[in-house]
Scaffold this active site. Structure first.
Site, PDB file in Angstrom:
ATOM      1  N   GLU A 148       0.954  -1.141  -0.074  1.00  0.00           N
ATOM      2  CA  GLU A 148      -0.017  -0.043  -0.094  1.00  0.00           C
ATOM      3  C   GLU A 148       1.032   1.324  -0.095  1.00  0.00           C
ATOM      4  O   GLU A 148       1.711   1.249   0.952  1.00  0.00           O
ATOM      5  CB  GLU A 148      -0.825  -0.055   1.120  1.00  0.00           C
ATOM      6  CG  GLU A 148      -1.879  -1.210   1.260  1.00  0.00           C
ATOM      7  CD  GLU A 148      -2.735  -1.077   2.483  1.00  0.00           C
ATOM      8  OE1 GLU A 148      -2.913  -0.248   3.053  1.00  0.00           O
ATOM      9  OE2 GLU A 148      -3.530  -2.277   2.493  1.00  0.00           O
ATOM     10  N   GLU A 221      -7.983   1.449  -5.141  1.00  0.00           N
ATOM     11  CA  GLU A 221      -9.176   0.892  -4.130  1.00  0.00           C
ATOM     12  C   GLU A 221      -9.859   2.159  -4.125  1.00  0.00           C
ATOM     13  O   GLU A 221      -9.229   3.186  -3.609  1.00  0.00           O
ATOM     14  CB  GLU A 221      -8.646   0.378  -2.866  1.00  0.00           C
ATOM     15  CG  GLU A 221      -9.841   0.226  -1.969  1.00  0.00           C
ATOM     16  CD  GLU A 221      -9.498  -0.736  -0.746  1.00  0.00           C
ATOM     17  OE1 GLU A 221     -10.307  -0.939   0.065  1.00  0.00           O
ATOM     18  OE2 GLU A 221      -8.201  -1.109  -0.823  1.00  0.00           O
TER      19      GLU A 221
END
Length: 324
Positions: A148, A221
Site C-alpha cells: 500500500e 481501491e
C-alpha cells in the site's frame, strides 16, 4: 491502451524473468499450470478482464483455484475477516505468515500475490527488504508482493522501497487510492481522488511513479470510476480495481464479502454472490435439531457395522470375565 512508457518494458521483463520462468524438471507431473506474471500480462495485452480474489487459508485457497481466478491475493484483510481484529494494522506479521503458508499448500492455477502487512516494512529500508525476501522465501508459490502506497507527496519512503525491491528482481504490485493501513492519515475509510483537483493529480502522478519504479500491476481501491478508467488508459501495466468501477483491467474482491461469510453487511462496491453465513447457520441449526430429536446419526447411513458372529464372541468373552 496507451503507448508503453519508456523504460517500463525492461522493468516488466525483469519481473517476468524472476518468477515467470518454467522449471520443467520440478513441475513435471503436476495437474495444473500456475499462472505467471507473463501470463497475466499477455491476457492484459489482449484486453481480457483479469480476476483476483482473496484467500486466507487452505480451504478458501482451494475455492479460488477451483474457480479459475487469474490471481489469488493473500490480503491483510484477513485481520478483520478471519481473525477478528478491529483493523488491518492489528495483524501481527507472524500470524500473516502462518496464513500465507496455509494458502500456499493449496494447488491450483491462480497466481499468488502476498500483502506486506503494516509493521513489516515501515521501520527502515533494510527491514522492508529483509522481510520482503522472507515472505518470498516462505513458498515458491508466492509470485509477487503487494504494498500500500500513499500519495507521492506524503509517502516517498514506500515508493523508494518499491524501487529497491524491483531493482533486486522482486515483483511488486502497488496499491493506491484507499489504503487501509494508512486509514488514520486518510481520515477514515473514504473514497480517494474525488475531493480536489490537487488530490486527483497527485494520485495520477503516484500511479505513474509506481509504474516507473517497476510495479508490474496496480490495485486501485475506492477511486472514482472516471479517474480509475483514465489512470488505466495512461498506464502500460494492468490495474485491478476494488470499488473503482469497470474501467480497470480487472477486479478484486474479498472472499468473505462476495460469499457473504459474515452476513449481508458489505461495502457498497461489493456484489454478494451468495450468503454463506445464512447457509451455514441454517445447516448447523438443522444438525442441532436432528441431534436433539435423535434423528442423527441415522443407524443405516452413518454408523459402522460388525459381524454378528464377532459380536457374539465378544459378548461371550465379556460375560465369562469375573465381575469386580
Amino acid at each position: 491502451m496507451s503507448m508503453v512508457v519508456p523504460g517500463i518494458k525492461p522493468l516488466i521483463s525483469q519481473a517476468l524473468r524472476v518468477r515467470g520462468r518454467s522449471c520443467y524438471s520440478v513441475q513435471a507431473g503436476r495437474e495444473f499450470k500456475a499462472n505467471t506474471i507473463h501470463d497475466i500480462h499477455e491476457k492484459y495485452c489482449r484486453g481480457a478482464p483479469l480476476s483476483m480474489c482473496t484467500a486466507y487459508d487452505y480451504i478458501t485457497a482451494n475455492w479460488v483455484h477451483d474457480s479459475n481466478c487469474d490471481m489469488l491475493l493473500v490480503g491483510d484483510s484477513l485481520s478483520m475477516t478471519s481473525l477478528g481484529y478491529e483493523s488491518t494494522t492489528d495483524l501481527p506479521f507472524e500470524e500473516f505468515k502462518y496464513h500465507l503458508r496455509s494458502v500456499c499448500r493449496a494447488r491450483g492455477p491462480a497466481l499468488i500475490v502476498a500483502d506486506m502487512p503494516y509493521g513489516s516494512f515501515e521501520a527502515s529500508l533494510e527491514q522492508g527488504i529483509s522481510n520482503s525476501i522472507e515472505v518470498m522465501k516462505l513458498s515458491s508459490r508466492v509470485t509477487s508482493l503487494k504494498f500500500e502506497v500513499g500519495l507521492h507527496t506524503k509517502d516517498q519512503y514506500t515508493l523508494n522501497l518499491v524501487r529497491e525491491l524491483t531493482s533486486r528482481g522482486i515483483p511488486v504490485v502497488g496499491h493506491i487510492g484507499l489504503t487501509p493501513q494508512k486509514v488514520h492519515s486518510l481520515g477514515g475509510y473514504k473514497v480517494q481522488g474525488n475531493k480536489s483537483l490537487n488530490e486527483m493529480i497527485e494520485l495520477q502522478e503516484t500511479a505513474m511513479m509506481l509504474q516507473k519504479a517497476g510495479c508490474w500491476s496496480l490495485v486501485l481501491e475506492c477511486v472514482p470510476h472516471k479517474l480509475a478508467q483514465y489512470l488505466t488508459s495512461q498506464l502500460s501495466i494492468p490495474t485491478i480495481g476494488i470499488g473503482a468501477g469497470s474501467g480497470t483491467s480487472g477486479q478484486v474482491l474479498v472472499i468473505s464479502d462476495l460469499l457473504g461469510m459474515q452476513g449481508s453487511n458489505v461495502p457498497k462496491f461489493v456484489k454478494q454472490y451468495t450468503n454463506l453465513h445464512e447457509e451455514a447457520v441454517r445447516a448447523i441449526k438443522g444438525y442441532n435439531a436432528e441431534v436433539q430429536e435423535k434423528n442423527f446419526p441415522n443407524q443405516d447411513l452413518h454408523t459402522f457395522k460388525i459381524k454378528e458372529s464377532l459380536w457374539k464372541n465378544f459378548m461371550e468373552e465379556i460375560e465369562d470375565q469375573p465381575r469386580h
